[in-house]
Design an enzyme around this catalytic site. Structure first.
Site, mmCIF file in Angstrom:
data_model
loop_
_atom_site.group_PDB
_atom_site.id
_atom_site.type_symbol
_atom_site.label_atom_id
_atom_site.label_comp_id
_atom_site.label_asym_id
_atom_site.label_seq_id
_atom_site.Cartn_x
_atom_site.Cartn_y
_atom_site.Cartn_z
ATOM 1 C CE LYS A 23 8.490 -17.727 -11.129
ATOM 2 N NZ LYS A 23 8.361 -16.724 -10.058
ATOM 3 C CB THR A 49 10.348 -13.653 -8.669
ATOM 4 O OG1 THR A 49 11.471 -13.330 -7.854
ATOM 5 C CG2 THR A 49 10.604 -13.148 -10.087
ATOM 6 C CE LYS A 60 15.000 -12.359 -8.845
ATOM 7 N NZ LYS A 60 14.166 -13.024 -7.842
#
Length: 294
Positions: A245, A102, A177
């Site tokens: 993050k 990711t 995502k």
């Protein structure tokens, strides 16, 4: 498990997600060469499952038909692809690179350009389903890249995926995502509030779950985290540090496309509170720890 035609695969990154994914590929009959920044982890993986140990991403990729990565950050991905010992320089023209990290849409698009210039196929393919999904081979994968690249990747990813969706061109897997993480953050925060509300009202939380989990409030988070949240168990799953993050990536992309994420921004600060409480490595459901039990 269904056995697929053997393919020479290099797998880079053997963490809590990458390790099980690589295992599924080995058990499906593929020839695996593995690399991990921590060499001991790669040595242990090879000792357990077989395959070949590589000393660098380039070493892993040099004879591979497919290279797969599952690392941590943009910098990690740039290092294993474009760094001095990166995989791209060692890959043969026409071979396939699948990235399950990711990361930002920016670096995914950059890799798409770099790959095209080198005659490589590349797919940005972040996953959802957590460690359990990786262990059980039931991940959902959102893919960005060309039609040819994604179609080439589908049979490779099949041993660890229950769903593969081609969203669009390079970077769109990563943006999808981000959508997942935005929705996920909202769900777990509202679930936390419902849990604490039930406890403050001195309800039997097991009965509350039984009553509401069959209706419109039902979610994966409710089914898998309601009981553990009630028991103050948070030593598993997707860490708060990683959620922050990921939300940071979403904020970066939102600024680029002119989107606003007001509720997500508030929840991100709630996760910052959990970090300040020392809970950065706890599961994201630890956001409930901010709320008093009443």
């Amino acid at each position: 498990m269904k056995t697929l035609p053997m393919t020479r695969i290099a797998f880079i990154g053997l963490g809590v997600m990458g390790g099980p994914m690589a295992r599924h590929l080995k058990q499906a009959g593929h020839e695996l060469t593995v690399y991990n920044r921590s060499r001991a982890k790669a040595e242990n993986w090879v000792a357990t499952y077989g395959g070949t140990l590589a000393l660098s991403p380039a070493d892993a990729a040099k004879d591979a038909e497919v290279v797969i990565s599952c690392v941590g950050t943009d910098d990690d991905l740039a290092g294993v692809t474009l760094g001095r010992d990166g995989a791209f320089a060692a890959m043969a023209k026409g071979s396939l690179y699948i990235d399950h990290t990711t990361v930002s849409a920016r670096i995914a698009r950059q890799l798409g350009v770099e790959a095209k210039s080198r005659g490589l196929l590349v797919v940005d393919a972040p996953v959802t389903g957590g460690q359990a999904g990786a262990e059980n081979g039931t991940l959902s994968i959102m893919c960005g890249g060309s039609e040819a690249a994604v179609e080439a990747a589908r049979p490779i990813m099949a041993p660890y995926a229950k769903r593969v969706v081609h969203v669009g061109g390079p970077g769109t897997g990563q943006i999808t995502k981000m959508c997942n993480q935005i929705a996920f953050a909202g769900i777990i925060q509202s679930l936390s509030e419902a849990m604490r509300f039930a406890q403050s009202a001195e309800l039997d939380v097991e009965k509350v779950y039984e009553a509401i989990s069959g209706g419109a409030a039902q979610s994966w988070q409710m089914d898998n985290r309601w009981a553990t949240m009630a028991e103050d168990k948070f030593d598993f799953g997707f860490a708060v540090d990683w959620m922050r993050k990921d939300l940071g990536l979403a904020f970066e992309e939102a600024r680029a496309v002119g989107a606003t994420l007001p509720i997500t921004a508030i929840i991100d600060q709630f996760y910052a509170d959990v970090q300040h409480m020392g809970g950065g490595r706890l599961d994201t459901s630890a956001i409930v720890k901010r709320l008093p039990k009443g």
